[in-house]
Write a protein that holds these residues in place. Sequence first.
Motif, PDB file in Angstrom:
ATOM      1  N   ASP A   9      -3.138   3.338  -3.880  1.00 54.63           N
ATOM      2  CA  ASP A   9      -2.544   1.995  -3.877  1.00 54.63           C
ATOM      3  C   ASP A   9      -2.419   1.449  -5.291  1.00 54.63           C
ATOM      4  N   GLU A  10      -3.408   1.739  -6.138  1.00 54.41           N
ATOM      5  CA  GLU A  10      -3.327   1.297  -7.526  1.00 54.41           C
ATOM      6  C   GLU A  10      -2.156   1.958  -8.247  1.00 54.41           C
TER       7      GLU A  10
ATOM      8  N   SER B 264       0.839  -1.195   0.000  1.00 50.44           N
ATOM      9  CA  SER B 264       0.000   0.000   0.000  1.00 50.44           C
ATOM     10  C   SER B 264       0.876   1.248   0.000  1.00 50.44           C
TER      11      SER B 264
ATOM     12  N   MET C 173     -11.519   4.968  -0.546  1.00 43.79           N
ATOM     13  CA  MET C 173     -11.373   4.911  -2.000  1.00 43.79           C
ATOM     14  C   MET C 173     -10.185   5.742  -2.464  1.00 43.79           C
TER      15      MET C 173
ATOM     16  N   ASP D 243      -7.433   6.179  -0.734  1.00 36.69           N
ATOM     17  CA  ASP D 243      -6.273   5.333  -0.439  1.00 36.69           C
ATOM     18  C   ASP D 243      -6.145   4.213  -1.463  1.00 36.69           C
ATOM     19  N   SER D 244      -7.281   3.613  -1.830  1.00 40.48           N
ATOM     20  CA  SER D 244      -7.248   2.536  -2.825  1.00 40.48           C
ATOM     21  C   SER D 244      -6.744   3.034  -4.172  1.00 40.48           C
TER      22      SER D 244
ATOM     23  N   HIS E 190     -11.477  -0.280   2.331  1.00 38.75           N
ATOM     24  CA  HIS E 190     -10.597   0.840   2.632  1.00 38.75           C
ATOM     25  C   HIS E 190     -11.139   2.111   2.008  1.00 38.75           C
TER      26      HIS E 190
ATOM     27  N   ASP F 118     -13.816   3.532 -11.116  1.00 35.90           N
ATOM     28  CA  ASP F 118     -14.299   2.681 -10.026  1.00 35.90           C
ATOM     29  C   ASP F 118     -15.828   2.690  -9.994  1.00 35.90           C
TER      30      ASP F 118
ATOM     31  N   SER G 185     -16.426  -2.042  -0.076  1.00 36.08           N
ATOM     32  CA  SER G 185     -15.143  -1.349   0.058  1.00 36.08           C
ATOM     33  C   SER G 185     -14.621  -1.541   1.464  1.00 36.08           C
TER      34      SER G 185
END
Length: 761
Positions: free
Chosen positions: A745-746, A101, A739, A741-742, A737, A374, A735
């Motif tokens: 992370d991507e 992450s 969004m 942060d996600s 976490h 998303d 979800s």
Amino acid sequence: MNSASRSEQYLTLFRAALAQSARHGEALLSHVFLVTRRSLAQEFNRATGQHEHAQLGLCIKLLDEKAAALCARFPVLLRQAFEDKQAVSSQFGELTLGELSHRQLENMDESQVQERVEFARALQLVQSIAQQSLSELNGCIGTLLGLAHVQPERNPLRPQTYLTVLQEVLLQAAVPIQVRITWTQHLASGLGDALKSSYSALAQKIKSYGVLPLPAGEPEKPLVAARGQAAVHWKNGADETSQQPSVLTLNRLRELLADQTDSQQEVAPDEAVTQFAGALDWNVADTADASPTPDFAQATTDFASTVPAAFEALQNMNQADEEVVPLSQRQDTLMDKAGQAESTRQMLRKSCQSSAQVLSFEVMVQMIDNLVKDTRLLKPIRDVIANLEPALLRLVLVDPRFFNNKQHPARRMLQEITQRGLVFGSADTPECARFIRSLHRYVNPLSRIQIDSAEPFDLALFNLNNMWSEQVIQSQQTVQQAMRVLNRVEERNLLAEKISANLDLIPEMRQVPASVAEFLCGPWAQVIATAELNNKTGGTEDPGGYKNLVNLLLWSAQPELTRKDLGQLTKLVSKLLAKLREGLGLIDYPAVKTSLFFDALMKLHQQAFRPAPDASTVAPRIDKTNLPGNHRHWLAPEEAKVSGFMEMPDDFPVNRPVPPPTQGASAPSLPSLEKLVVGSWVEIAIQGNWQRSQLSWISPQRTMYLFTGVQGQTQSMTRPSLEHLVHTQALRLVSEHSMVDSALDEVVHTAMRNSLERGQT
């Protein structure tokens, strides 16, 4: 062989396969280390530089010294990993891209990033070597586990487990990080060959017991896409023709997240940016007479007067639009502008005048792309985020703190939009319409004003919070009230369990009908627990005298005893019933259930006035094993109402049909309730419809869960009920976490793929 026997045999084979693989771990790693040492020695002989020569010599020396101890420790941790069905805790997680992450990355140093990349590269090589035999073993493991199709992640013997355990062994042995990196570069090939042979032999052994492997499914996706597909390039706009394309790598991204990029001075926007700022006024009918755009210094000085005024004007225009243009048409208008997105980026990209600006710009582009793609968010919300992109891009050119400061106004605003937006599974609700209007009013104007600091985002967030505040306060009050109630419920139920266990030890419990035993171990244990919790001052062992009533009730429920002393029974009945009513009133026990129990008890009392029945007609006594064990959680009607308690009926069908998923719901439902954290968004199938809720609270002992819905309504349930919903696929994770942060992370995952592909860190 019936299915039950076959399942038991398969489970035994599965456990035996894990045990054998763990025992073989020492020999496997010993062989890998022999191959690794030969590879190190060959490179040592080829090395010409003094530093390289010394480093390789140290690696060989430490491998000779530590190999035996490492090999001995390896099967111990390997067995632990197999038993847990997951890799042991490690800084590397599962070594897959999805496990790293942005929060982990920002806390790493350069060497740790390099090590992470090398282990991921090693995993890539190991998987490519062992893939064929691993696929065969995955089919066998799937059959042993009773799966309907191959699920590689359910195989504890997968290469990720071996590499993660190896990393943990090296960390425990305090092997220096640079040595670990060098060893990793040389051991991957040997480990791949060793696992290939091990997987093949194990698969053949399992099949020799008549196990038919599941058909091979889709091959696991490689960690790295084909060369050129995963890399995301950019060019420095200051000298586009002379610069070679750069690539976003893990180490460069770490510098940005950890605020270690080169310090950048504020630079006045070039002509392209100035022209572009005016071109962004999409909803302004006439901009020909607009004043020239002020420079950054002037804009900063005049913010207090210019930005709020601009917001007010733009908001008024948005309100006018809302009265004339339907929402669907406004969405179509946004779609018509989608074609301008790339040209927008190109114009702003040219204004980048430092490598730090280039890095910030491209990371923001990828992050916004991830959010806009998303589908867990409704399209109107994603359109607002897409419309916000130019403002965010201009912001990070002058203020890269967005990425390393979680309290940055723009980041907090994006966080609020996405997290609040997750509650809506459908746009066809008044609540969703109000939410979209608030975004159009306060967020859309950001793309039509000059951005040279975070202050416009701070103002927009302030306005949004003011608009949402009434609903937020009401929801918080509802949740707090439910939490207080459920805290007491859990405390009372845990105490009641202990009381019930003590009651179960009374010998007379085996001499009374089951209805009496169940009453004492259930509702009456709750009465005693409530009385003890209400006894704040202490000073008495039996507050209310409810414990003392247990022996009296047990005696009165045995006609063969009461028949010998009818006078005592007659005196006792009225007092007994009054005390029972008093206690049950303490927990607000339903009147209907109270009457049913009293009817059963009175029939037992009436039997005392009749002749004793023949021995052949005496009701059999209940065995201790048939006494109620784990009693269901008790909530009084008012407690259930306040917390929105959801109780699973006894006849809840295990395989009941569920409605089709709403957009964005993930599958499978929940991997583990232990990993379910406060803040997670889920969908629950209620009366044939999926409803989105956020997990707001978990009780201290994790026996109660509280969810909050779109209108702030609460819904609570016990852990068994939650497990039942998951098992029947009536609850799914949307979800886990944030969004935002996600999305970051991507970007980390893309940087990892780029690093692997390019051979860089």
